[in-house]
Motif scaffolding. Structure first.
Motif, mmCIF file in Angstrom:
data_model
loop_
_atom_site.group_PDB
_atom_site.id
_atom_site.type_symbol
_atom_site.label_atom_id
_atom_site.label_comp_id
_atom_site.label_asym_id
_atom_site.label_seq_id
_atom_site.Cartn_x
_atom_site.Cartn_y
_atom_site.Cartn_z
ATOM 1 N N SER A 179 29.355 52.456 5.254
ATOM 2 C CA SER A 179 29.910 53.069 4.044
ATOM 3 C C SER A 179 29.383 52.305 2.830
ATOM 4 O O SER A 179 30.144 51.815 1.989
ATOM 5 C CB SER A 179 31.442 53.032 4.086
ATOM 6 N N ALA A 185 35.310 54.503 3.497
ATOM 7 C CA ALA A 185 35.581 53.863 4.790
ATOM 8 C C ALA A 185 37.067 53.898 5.122
ATOM 9 O O ALA A 185 37.451 54.116 6.275
ATOM 10 C CB ALA A 185 35.066 52.428 4.789
ATOM 11 N N TRP A 191 38.067 57.277 6.643
ATOM 12 C CA TRP A 191 37.571 57.680 7.950
ATOM 13 C C TRP A 191 38.660 57.617 9.015
ATOM 14 O O TRP A 191 39.381 56.625 9.114
ATOM 15 C CB TRP A 191 36.428 56.780 8.397
ATOM 16 N N GLU A 228 35.779 58.559 13.696
ATOM 17 C CA GLU A 228 34.589 58.361 12.855
ATOM 18 C C GLU A 228 34.155 56.908 12.853
ATOM 19 O O GLU A 228 32.968 56.600 12.970
ATOM 20 C CB GLU A 228 34.893 58.827 11.429
ATOM 21 N N VAL A 229 35.110 55.994 12.704
ATOM 22 C CA VAL A 229 34.801 54.562 12.676
ATOM 23 C C VAL A 229 34.134 54.140 13.978
ATOM 24 O O VAL A 229 33.099 53.453 13.980
ATOM 25 C CB VAL A 229 36.070 53.724 12.422
ATOM 26 N N ARG A 231 30.556 55.554 14.436
ATOM 27 C CA ARG A 231 29.585 54.836 13.615
ATOM 28 C C ARG A 231 29.293 53.448 14.184
ATOM 29 O O ARG A 231 28.134 53.003 14.228
ATOM 30 C CB ARG A 231 30.088 54.726 12.167
ATOM 31 N N TRP A 232 30.340 52.747 14.600
ATOM 32 C CA TRP A 232 30.139 51.391 15.139
ATOM 33 C C TRP A 232 29.279 51.431 16.395
ATOM 34 O O TRP A 232 28.431 50.558 16.607
ATOM 35 C CB TRP A 232 31.482 50.736 15.421
ATOM 36 N N THR A 246 39.703 48.890 15.706
ATOM 37 C CA THR A 246 39.103 49.861 14.789
ATOM 38 C C THR A 246 39.184 49.390 13.346
ATOM 39 O O THR A 246 38.238 49.568 12.566
ATOM 40 C CB THR A 246 39.792 51.232 14.934
ATOM 41 N N GLU A 247 40.293 48.773 12.977
ATOM 42 C CA GLU A 247 40.436 48.268 11.608
ATOM 43 C C GLU A 247 39.437 47.154 11.320
ATOM 44 O O GLU A 247 38.937 47.037 10.199
ATOM 45 C CB GLU A 247 41.872 47.788 11.363
ATOM 46 N N TYR A 299 36.454 46.954 12.768
ATOM 47 C CA TYR A 299 35.180 47.659 12.622
ATOM 48 C C TYR A 299 35.091 48.339 11.260
ATOM 49 O O TYR A 299 34.033 48.339 10.617
ATOM 50 C CB TYR A 299 35.024 48.710 13.722
ATOM 51 N N ARG A 300 36.191 48.941 10.809
ATOM 52 C CA ARG A 300 36.211 49.637 9.517
ATOM 53 C C ARG A 300 35.825 48.675 8.387
ATOM 54 O O ARG A 300 35.011 49.013 7.520
ATOM 55 C CB ARG A 300 37.603 50.218 9.262
ATOM 56 N N LEU A 309 32.196 47.876 8.349
ATOM 57 C CA LEU A 309 31.327 48.981 7.958
ATOM 58 C C LEU A 309 31.229 49.172 6.443
ATOM 59 O O LEU A 309 30.467 50.028 5.983
ATOM 60 C CB LEU A 309 31.789 50.277 8.630
#
Length: 326
Positions: free
Chosen positions: A59, A83, A86, A90-91, A94-95, A126-127, A129-130, A133
């Motif tokens: 992002s 971001a 998302w 989605e996260v 992308r990761w 996920t958080e 990774y977010r 990103l």
């Protein structure tokens, strides 16, 4: 002593950053080895291709770039809001374009059912990774590590490809962003590698001009969206044609090795940001010489200084001269 990224990146102040990475073994890594005559020019294409791919995953928008023989310049714009919006799917998607993720994220991607505890753990992951990103350090790490591995594989060797950490400059206002973008786009002309922006290989300006000829804008770069207005779309609030004309005119001054003159009253961008031709030409030829951690007006530098707990910011005096309105 190197500064922490926390002291160099402040999204409260700006989403725009100028990042520079330099090769530790100098020019023959991406150019031509004058001793052996072997060309490594193709590696510039590696860098450009990987950078544009990462721009489609992170992002973080790419505003400008120039891949030189022994270093790269990139102007980035962090889009934290996107971001944050998302969904988890989605996260994770992308990761997984970049890394394998965890066993739980792989199970989720396959559509396997997760227990409540597994889902809770995955949400926490996920958080993380977010946040990565929209983290410039993670983008630059992925870019530089990928190129280093490919180059070492080709050279059949090990060792460092890039000097230490990449350099980062916060771009605090519109004048700083546009001057830095032009500075980056004009790198091959200043280095006397090319004579015109449209001939400058592995640069964003060549990419933009090629698309502009077709009446388009490159989808892989942050677009120019015209003047400020209601319901403003995401992008750089200037005309692409005006920017390309300004870069071309600036390139002529640099190429002819003359002080030159750009009539800011006849150029919509210079007129709007309020810089005269002398200020603009100094910024687009000596940008890195006069500023270090951050670039912007004196007021913006003072705010950045407070938010990042710096005791002092280099470039205050130059900001008064180069970034005050003419």
């Amino acid at each position: 002593m190197p500064q922490s990224r926390k002291s160099q990146i402040s999204l409260i102040d700006t989403p725009y950053y100028h990042c520079v990475s330099r090769c530790v073994r100098r020019s023959f890594l991406c150019g031509e080895d004058k001793v052996t005559g072997q060309s490594f020019e193709h590696r510039r294409g590696w860098v450009e291709e990987r950078l544009l791919f990462l721009g489609s995953v992170f992002s973080i928008d790419i505003c400008a770039y120039a891949v030189m023989s022994n270093h790269t310049h990139i102007v980035l714009c962090v889009d934290k809001e996107q971001a944050d919006y998302w969904p988890m799917e989605e996260v994770l998607w992308r990761w997984h374009q970049l890394y394998q993720g965890t066993l739980l994220s792989q199970k989720y991607q396959r559509g396997d059912k997760l227990s409540k505890s597994e889902l809770f753990t995955l949400e926490e992951t996920t958080e993380i990774y977010r946040q990565r990103l929209y983290d410039i350090s993670w983008l630059m790490r992925n870019l530089n590590e990928y190129i280093a591995r490919e180059a070492n594989k080709e050279d059949n060797c090990t060792g460092r490809f890039w000097e230490g950490r990449f350099k980062s400059q916060a771009l605090l206002d519109e004048s700083a962003v546009l001057a830095c973008m032009a500075y980056v786009d004009l790198n091959p002309i200043r280095a006397k590698m090319e004579t015109t922006p449209e001939a400058s290989k592995h640069t964003s300006i060549q990419n933009r001009i090629q698309s502009l000829i077709k009446g388009e804008q490159p989808k892989i770069l942050m677009p120019f969206v015209g003047n400020h207005r209601q319901d403003m779309p995401k992008g750089i609030a200037y005309s692409l044609i005006d920017y390309c004309e300004l870069v071309d005119c600036t390139g002529r001054c640099i190429r002819d090795d003359k002080a030159g003159h750009i009539d800011h009253h006849n150029n919509p961008i210079l007129e709007r940001i309020g810089l005269n031709s002398e200020q603009w030409l100094i910024l687009t030829t000596e940008f890195e010489q006069h500023f270090h951690t951050a670039v912007g007006s004196e007021h913006m530098l003072q705010q950045f200084k407070q938010h990042t707990d710096h005791q002092r910011i280099r470039g205050m005096a130059k900001a008064r001269v180069l970034l005050q309105q003419a």
